[in-house]
Design an enzyme around this catalytic site. Structure first.
Site, PDB file in Angstrom:
ATOM      1  N   GLY A  43       2.774   4.775  -6.315  1.00 57.63           N
ATOM      2  CA  GLY A  43       3.718   5.526  -7.149  1.00 57.63           C
ATOM      3  C   GLY A  43       3.329   5.454  -8.618  1.00 57.63           C
ATOM      4  O   GLY A  43       2.400   6.122  -9.048  1.00 57.63           O
ATOM      5  N   SER A 115      -3.607   2.567  -4.971  1.00 61.55           N
ATOM      6  CA  SER A 115      -3.229   3.414  -6.093  1.00 61.55           C
ATOM      7  C   SER A 115      -2.447   2.587  -7.119  1.00 61.55           C
ATOM      8  O   SER A 115      -2.977   1.603  -7.628  1.00 61.55           O
ATOM      9  CB  SER A 115      -2.436   4.618  -5.570  1.00 61.55           C
ATOM     10  OG  SER A 115      -2.356   5.636  -6.530  1.00 61.55           O
ATOM     11  N   TRP A 116      -1.197   2.967  -7.435  1.00 56.65           N
ATOM     12  CA  TRP A 116      -0.403   2.146  -8.355  1.00 56.65           C
ATOM     13  C   TRP A 116      -0.278   0.717  -7.842  1.00 56.65           C
ATOM     14  O   TRP A 116      -0.242  -0.242  -8.616  1.00 56.65           O
ATOM     15  CB  TRP A 116       0.977   2.757  -8.572  1.00 56.65           C
ATOM     16  CG  TRP A 116       1.920   1.784  -9.194  1.00 56.65           C
ATOM     17  CD1 TRP A 116       2.930   1.091  -8.582  1.00 56.65           C
ATOM     18  CD2 TRP A 116       1.919   1.330 -10.563  1.00 56.65           C
ATOM     19  NE1 TRP A 116       3.546   0.248  -9.471  1.00 56.65           N
ATOM     20  CE2 TRP A 116       2.948   0.378 -10.694  1.00 56.65           C
ATOM     21  CE3 TRP A 116       1.139   1.649 -11.676  1.00 56.65           C
ATOM     22  CZ2 TRP A 116       3.228  -0.269 -11.901  1.00 56.65           C
ATOM     23  CZ3 TRP A 116       1.411   1.006 -12.885  1.00 56.65           C
ATOM     24  CH2 TRP A 116       2.440   0.072 -12.986  1.00 56.65           C
ATOM     25  N   ASP A 270     -12.112  11.039  -4.176  1.00 58.71           N
ATOM     26  CA  ASP A 270     -10.733  10.782  -4.591  1.00 58.71           C
ATOM     27  C   ASP A 270     -10.461  11.561  -5.879  1.00 58.71           C
ATOM     28  O   ASP A 270     -11.024  11.250  -6.935  1.00 58.71           O
ATOM     29  CB  ASP A 270     -10.555   9.285  -4.819  1.00 58.71           C
ATOM     30  CG  ASP A 270      -9.109   8.875  -5.070  1.00 58.71           C
ATOM     31  OD1 ASP A 270      -8.330   9.714  -5.544  1.00 58.71           O
ATOM     32  OD2 ASP A 270      -8.776   7.706  -4.794  1.00 58.71           O
ATOM     33  N   HIS A 298      -8.132  10.415  -1.682  1.00 52.45           N
ATOM     34  CA  HIS A 298      -7.232   9.334  -2.092  1.00 52.45           C
ATOM     35  C   HIS A 298      -6.325   8.863  -0.966  1.00 52.45           C
ATOM     36  O   HIS A 298      -5.886   7.714  -0.962  1.00 52.45           O
ATOM     37  CB  HIS A 298      -6.378   9.825  -3.273  1.00 52.45           C
ATOM     38  CG  HIS A 298      -5.535   8.755  -3.911  1.00 52.45           C
ATOM     39  ND1 HIS A 298      -6.080   7.704  -4.611  1.00 52.45           N
ATOM     40  CD2 HIS A 298      -4.187   8.570  -3.945  1.00 52.45           C
ATOM     41  CE1 HIS A 298      -5.106   6.924  -5.071  1.00 52.45           C
ATOM     42  NE2 HIS A 298      -3.953   7.426  -4.669  1.00 52.45           N
TER      43      HIS A 298
END
Length: 317
Positions: A43, A115-116, A270, A298
């Protein structure tokens, strides 16, 4: 999918008070006496997914998951326009992780994030290296300006021109100079319809760019208001503040991870978090291994990503 372990039921769950009026929804699964691992969702704002428990052998791992501040079933929700985001920063999340570890009486644990989630894992591990056994990171993201410029200030528009047009459609000419700041205005509009339309456009942009090949299911998920509002409000809040990091800090301070084994699983194509970040982190982090997955973007479900993640978690068990 054969790269995932069978569905693992939640063994225990509950809410953890972390201060500032926040309560985090937490889960445990797998072997209560097993090797501890904490899963850090993306996120910021996407929340726990049931499939995240399936990256780990449930007979071996004690699997801990939680919804970060404002996300998922944690309260208050960042999707509420009245929610105060002042006490929702990267360093609050790092402190929350330590509180959760202490509450569960875990001495050291593996950090697994995409990711985050990779950002949070790196920040936590650099702050508390003595509490981390290993890191498994996917789609590495460190919130540098060049990374934000790529996705939110026109870089990825060269790959997704029609989707970019839809992304900037809610913004007026002035706001398009810096879409992150422009979206900050819209998402805090007192007009709920304006904020909701902006949230859906912001979230749909990521849903449209996340997979190597178009995946309508991602766009459908990301465009639901119940998902889009907390997702967009938290992302914009974090990114306009550079996640409260000094520019390049997580790569600059990667030497603090010396002695912590790590695997970086990165899709070659990605478009959300391009491979240059994982490559630079790998070279700055002694003992890390970079798994560059050809034919993947991704998304965790892109070809080869799940297999590389399972190889990493099995290797560390």
């Amino acid at each position: 999918m054969e790269e995932l372990y069978p569905a693992t039921p939640v063994r225990a769950d509950g809410l953890l008070e972390v201060g500032d009026g926040h309560r985090l929804y937490c889960q445990e699964a797998g072997n209560p006496d097993g090797k501890p691992v904490v899963v850090l969702h993306g996120g910021p704002g996407s929340g726990i997914s049931a499939a995240a428990r399936q990256h780990f052998d449930p007979a071996v791992y004690r699997i801990v998951l939680f919804d970060q501040r404002g996300a998922g079933r944690s309260t208050p929700s960042a999707g509420d326009p009245a929610s105060d985001l002042a006490t929702n920063t990267l360093w609050h999340l790092v402190s929350d992780l330590e509180l959760l570890r202490e509450r569960l009486r875990i001495q050291r644990w593996q950090c697994f994030g995409g990711s985050w989630g990779s950002t949070l894992a790196l920040a936590y591990a650099q702050a508390h290296p003595d509490r981390v056994t290993e890191l498994v990171l996917r789609g590495v993201f460190t919130v540098r300006r060049c990374e934000l410029d790529w996705l939110y200030r026109g870089g990825a528009a060269h790959l997704f021109p029609a989707e970019w047009d839809a992304f900037v459609a809610p913004l007026d000419e002035r706001q398009r100079v810096d879409p992150i700041e422009g979206y900050a205005e819209l998402l805090h509009s007192p007009d709920r319809a304006v904020a909701e339309r902006a949230a859906i456009a912001w979230s749909t942009w990521e849903g449209a760019t996340v997979a190597l090949l178009p995946q309508p299911a991602f766009v459908d998920q990301y465009s639901k208001p119940s998902f889009a509002l907390p997702f967009a409000r938290l992302a914009v809040h974090y990114f306009r503040n550079g996640a409260w990091l000094e520019e390049g800090q997580l790569i600059r301070d990667a030497g603090r991870l010396a002695g912590i084994p790590g695997v970086l699983v990165q899709g070659r194509y990605d478009a959300v978090c391009p491979p240059i970040t994982a490559y630079q982190l790998h070279h700055a982090w002694p003992g890390s291994v970079l798994r560059l997955v050809e034919g993947a973007g991704h998304a965790v479900g892109d070809p080869g990503i799940l297999a590389a993640l399972r190889e990493a978690t099995d290797g560390f068990r």
